[in-house]
Design a protein around this motif. Structure first.
Motif, PDB file in Angstrom:
ATOM      1  N   LEU A  13      10.248  37.248 -40.720  1.00  7.74           N
ATOM      2  CA  LEU A  13       9.985  38.635 -40.324  1.00  7.74           C
ATOM      3  C   LEU A  13      10.614  38.950 -38.969  1.00  7.74           C
ATOM      4  CD1 LEU A  13       6.272  38.961 -41.455  1.00  7.74           C
ATOM      5  CD2 LEU A  13       8.240  40.108 -42.466  1.00  7.74           C
ATOM      6  N   TYR A  14      10.547  37.989 -38.038  1.00  7.71           N
ATOM      7  CA  TYR A  14      11.224  38.203 -36.763  1.00  7.71           C
ATOM      8  C   TYR A  14      12.731  38.328 -36.985  1.00  7.71           C
ATOM      9  CZ  TYR A  14      12.404  37.885 -31.850  1.00  7.71           C
ATOM     10  OH  TYR A  14      12.884  38.168 -30.594  1.00  7.71           O
ATOM     11  N   GLY A  15      13.254  37.545 -37.936  1.00 10.38           N
ATOM     12  CA  GLY A  15      14.667  37.658 -38.267  1.00 10.38           C
ATOM     13  C   GLY A  15      15.022  39.039 -38.792  1.00 10.38           C
ATOM     14  N   PHE A  16      14.150  39.627 -39.642  1.00  7.93           N
ATOM     15  CA  PHE A  16      14.383  40.990 -40.141  1.00  7.93           C
ATOM     16  C   PHE A  16      14.490  41.990 -38.981  1.00  7.93           C
ATOM     17  CE2 PHE A  16      12.598  39.710 -44.396  1.00  7.93           C
ATOM     18  CZ  PHE A  16      13.668  40.156 -45.144  1.00  7.93           C
ATOM     19  N   SER A  17      13.751  41.740 -37.907  1.00  7.58           N
ATOM     20  CA  SER A  17      13.742  42.684 -36.781  1.00  7.58           C
ATOM     21  C   SER A  17      15.007  42.612 -35.940  1.00  7.58           C
ATOM     22  CB  SER A  17      12.524  42.420 -35.886  1.00  7.58           C
ATOM     23  OG  SER A  17      12.693  41.250 -35.106  1.00  7.58           O
ATOM     24  N   SER A  56       0.364  46.991 -42.765  1.00 10.67           N
ATOM     25  CA  SER A  56       1.785  46.994 -42.419  1.00 10.67           C
ATOM     26  C   SER A  56       2.505  48.324 -42.644  1.00 10.67           C
ATOM     27  CB  SER A  56       2.511  45.857 -43.142  1.00 10.67           C
ATOM     28  OG  SER A  56       2.261  45.859 -44.522  1.00 10.67           O
ATOM     29  N   PRO A  57       2.197  49.120 -43.693  1.00 10.30           N
ATOM     30  CA  PRO A  57       2.896  50.413 -43.801  1.00 10.30           C
ATOM     31  C   PRO A  57       2.589  51.349 -42.631  1.00 10.30           C
ATOM     32  CG  PRO A  57       1.946  49.820 -45.911  1.00 10.30           C
ATOM     33  CD  PRO A  57       1.408  48.853 -44.906  1.00 10.30           C
ATOM     34  N   TYR A  58       1.364  51.284 -42.102  1.00  7.71           N
ATOM     35  CA  TYR A  58       1.039  52.121 -40.951  1.00  7.71           C
ATOM     36  C   TYR A  58       1.763  51.640 -39.695  1.00  7.71           C
ATOM     37  CZ  TYR A  58      -2.415  54.671 -43.620  1.00  7.71           C
ATOM     38  OH  TYR A  58      -3.016  55.477 -44.558  1.00  7.71           O
ATOM     39  N   ILE A  59       1.931  50.321 -39.595  1.00  4.51           N
ATOM     40  CA  ILE A  59       2.726  49.792 -38.495  1.00  4.51           C
ATOM     41  C   ILE A  59       4.170  50.275 -38.620  1.00  4.51           C
ATOM     42  CG2 ILE A  59       3.677  47.675 -37.473  1.00  4.51           C
ATOM     43  CD1 ILE A  59       1.072  46.269 -38.253  1.00  4.51           C
ATOM     44  N   MET A  60       4.695  50.242 -39.843  1.00  2.00           N
ATOM     45  CA  MET A  60       6.063  50.695 -40.055  1.00  2.00           C
ATOM     46  C   MET A  60       6.192  52.198 -39.830  1.00  2.00           C
ATOM     47  SD  MET A  60       9.157  49.959 -40.614  1.00  2.00           S
ATOM     48  CE  MET A  60       9.051  48.236 -41.116  1.00  2.00           C
ATOM     49  N   SER A  61       5.206  52.960 -40.266  1.00  2.00           N
ATOM     50  CA  SER A  61       5.231  54.409 -40.031  1.00  2.00           C
ATOM     51  C   SER A  61       5.230  54.710 -38.528  1.00  2.00           C
ATOM     52  CB  SER A  61       4.031  55.071 -40.701  1.00  2.00           C
ATOM     53  OG  SER A  61       4.025  56.469 -40.479  1.00  2.00           O
ATOM     54  N   TYR A 120       9.005  45.505 -38.241  1.00  2.00           N
ATOM     55  CA  TYR A 120       9.070  44.097 -38.643  1.00  2.00           C
ATOM     56  C   TYR A 120       8.683  43.176 -37.491  1.00  2.00           C
ATOM     57  CZ  TYR A 120      11.031  44.456 -43.340  1.00  2.00           C
ATOM     58  OH  TYR A 120      11.197  44.676 -44.682  1.00  2.00           O
ATOM     59  N   ARG A 121       9.110  43.522 -36.276  1.00  2.00           N
ATOM     60  CA  ARG A 121       8.804  42.657 -35.133  1.00  2.00           C
ATOM     61  C   ARG A 121       7.306  42.620 -34.847  1.00  2.00           C
ATOM     62  NH1 ARG A 121      12.878  42.656 -30.236  1.00  2.00           N
ATOM     63  NH2 ARG A 121      14.080  42.053 -32.084  1.00  2.00           N
ATOM     64  N   MET A 122       6.655  43.765 -34.909  1.00  2.00           N
ATOM     65  CA  MET A 122       5.209  43.799 -34.659  1.00  2.00           C
ATOM     66  C   MET A 122       4.447  42.972 -35.689  1.00  2.00           C
ATOM     67  SD  MET A 122       4.371  47.686 -33.314  1.00  2.00           S
ATOM     68  CE  MET A 122       5.508  48.598 -34.364  1.00  2.00           C
ATOM     69  N   VAL A 123       4.851  43.061 -36.956  1.00  3.57           N
ATOM     70  CA  VAL A 123       4.178  42.284 -37.998  1.00  3.57           C
ATOM     71  C   VAL A 123       4.458  40.790 -37.808  1.00  3.57           C
ATOM     72  CG1 VAL A 123       4.041  41.843 -40.475  1.00  3.57           C
ATOM     73  CG2 VAL A 123       4.150  44.191 -39.633  1.00  3.57           C
ATOM     74  N   SER A 124       5.654  40.443 -37.348  1.00  4.42           N
ATOM     75  CA  SER A 124       5.958  39.028 -37.089  1.00  4.42           C
ATOM     76  C   SER A 124       5.045  38.473 -36.004  1.00  4.42           C
ATOM     77  CB  SER A 124       7.421  38.845 -36.696  1.00  4.42           C
ATOM     78  OG  SER A 124       7.675  39.260 -35.369  1.00  4.42           O
TER      79      SER A 124
END
Length: 383
Positions: A83-87, A140-145, A157-161
Motif C-alpha cells: 500500500l505504501y508502494g501504491f502511494s 478506507s473509501p472515506y479516507i480516499m474521499s 493509499y499512504r494513510m491506509v498503509s
C-alpha cells in the motif's frame, strides 16, 4: 486471553478489509491521471487476486510450517508495504507491480484466519469476523474521499498503509496470546490433507465450488465497479463516487453483524437463500434510472451478500463431514479468488466496449447461478 485473542484476530481482519475498497474508490481519479482505459482496473484486480489464489493454496503448508500467527503478521506487513508502494507510483505499470505483494499477503491472511476461527471459535464469530472485514472496507473509501477532496489519491493509499503498519505493531505486541490454542492447532495440523482430487470426488463439492465462485464474482464486481457505475451512469462526481462506493460495504458490514444473531436459528442454507434474494432486490434498485435508488440498491446488495460467505464456510462440516472440512474450505477459498480474479475484469471489458449500464444484468446472472448451485449442493448432500 481467549477473547482477547479473538479481538486481535478481528483487528487482523480489519487489516484485510482496509485495502479491498481502495482501488474501486480511487479508480476514477487514477485512470484520469494515468490516461488509461476504464477496463484497466481489471488488470490490477487480476494481479492482486492472482496473488491471493497462489497464497491461498499455499496457506495450509505455510501455516503448518510457521504457524498462524507468523503467517498473519508477515502477510499484514506485506500488504502495508504494498500500500505504501501504491502511494509512490508514477505510472500504471508500477501499480501492477505493487499489486503482487498485496495479493500474496491478502490471500494468506484470509485463508489462515478463516481456518483458525473455524477450528477454535463457534459460528457466530465467523459472521462477526467477516463483519470486521467490512469495517475495514467502510473506513478506507472515506479516507480516499478525504484525500481526493483535500490532496491527491496517492495520499489515501499512504494513510491506509500507516494504519496497516500500526496493526502489524499490535500483532507483534500480542504474540503470546496465540499460545491459548496452540495444543489444539498442533493436533489439527497432523490430519491428512484431502487434496483437490479427493475433494472433487465428494458429492456436492463441485456444485458448492461453482456457487461460491459465482457469489465472489458478484461481490467483487460490485466492490470494484460501484464508484465507476455511479459516476458513469448516475452523474456522481469523482469524490462523491468514492464516498458513495462505500454504501455496499456499509450494507455488508451491518448485515454480517446482524447475521451473527440469527444465523443459528435460521440455518446456513436459509440464510444463503435469504441473502441472495435480497441482493437480487438491490440489483433491481440499481437498474432503475435514479441516483437515489442506485444508492439504496448498493446498500441492499451489501445486506444481501452479508451472510453468504460465512454461511457457506460454516455449512461445510455439516454438509461434507468434519474430517473433510479443512481441505474443502481451502479449495473454497481458491474458488472464491477465481471468481474475484476473472469476473470483474470481464465486466470491465463489457463496460469499456458496451456500457456500464450492463452491470445489473451481470450481477443478476451470478446471483441466480449461486441459488441454483446451492440447491444442487443441498440435494447432493441429502442423497
Amino acid at each position: 486471553m481467549y477473547l482477547l485473542l479473538l479481538a486481535v484476530i478481528y483487528l487482523a481482519f480489519i487489516s484485510l478489509g482496509l485495502p479491498d475498497s481502495l482501488l474501486g474508490s480511487a479508480w476514477p481519479a487514477i485512470r484520469t491521471e494515468f490516461d488509461v482505459p476504464l477496463s484497466y482496473m481489471g488488470i490490477i484486480s487480476m494481479i492482486i487476486s492472482g496473488g491471493t489464489i497462489i497464497s491461498g493454496l499455499m496457506s495450509e503448508r505455510l501455516t503448518k510450517k510457521f504457524g498462524t500467527r507468523a503467517v498473519t503478521i508477515v502477510s499484514v506487513f506485506m500488504t502495508a508495504v504494498a500500500l505504501y508502494g501504491f502511494s509512490t507510483v508514477t505510472g500504471f505499470y508500477q501499480m501492477c507491480l505493487c499489486g503482487i505483494p498485496y495479493g500474496l499477503g491478502a490471500g494468506a491472511i484470509d485463508a489462515a484466519l478463516n481456518n483458525y476461527v473455524a477450528l477454535h471459535y463457534n459460528s457466530r464469530h465467523m459472521s462477526w469476523l467477516h463483519c470486521f472485514w467490512g469495517v475495514g472496507t467502510i473506513i478506507s473509501p472515506y479516507i480516499m474521499s478525504y484525500a481526493l477532496t483535500r490532496t491527491v489519491w496517492t495520499n489515501g493509499y499512504r494513510m491506509v498503509s500507516y494504519l496497516q503498519f500500526g496493526i502489524v505493531a499490535v500483532l507483534l505486541l500480542t504474540l503470546p496470546l496465540w499460545k491459548v490454542n496452540r495444543s489444539v492447532a498442533e493436533e489439527k495440523n497432523n490430519t491428512e490433507v484431502l487434496g483437490i482430487k479427493g475433494a472433487l470426488k465428494i458429492k456436492g463439492v463441485p456444485y458448492l465450488l461453482t456457487g461460491f465462485m459465482a457469489y465472489c464474482a458478484a461481490e467483487a464486481t460490485t466492490m470494484l465497479w460501484a464508484s465507476s457505475y455511479l459516476e458513469g451512469t448516475r452523474g456522481a462526481t469523482k469524490d462523491e463516487a468514492a464516498a458513495f462506493g462505500s454504501l455496499f460495504f456499509i450494507g455488508i458490514t451491518a448485515g454480517r453483524f446482524l447475521s451473527g444473531f440469527i444465523s443459528d436459528k435460521l440455518g446456513d442454507n436459509k440464510m444463503i437463500r435469504l441473502g441472495t434474494g435480497l441482493s437480487l432486490l438491490g440489483v433491481l434498485c440499481i437498474a432503475l434510472p435514479l441516483k437515489i435508488t442506485s444508492l439504496v440498491g448498493f446498500i441492499i446488495i451489501g445486506l444481501g451478500c452479508a451472510p453468504v460467505y460465512p454461511c457457506i464456510i460454516h455449512s461445510t462440516p455439516k454438509n461434507f463431514g468434519a474430517e473433510n472440512s479443512q481441505g474443502i474450505i481451502g479449495i473454497q477459498m481458491a474458488s472464491a479468488y477465481v471468481g474475484s480474479t476473472f469476473m470483474p475484469p470481464v465486466f470491465g471489458l463489457i463496460a469499456n466496449h458496451i456500457s456500464l449500464k450492463f452491470m445489473p444484468v451481470y450481477l443478476a446472472f451470478f446471483l441466480i447461478l449461486l441459488l441454483v448451485m446451492i440447491s444442487k449442493t443441498e440435494k447432493a448432500c441429502k442423497a
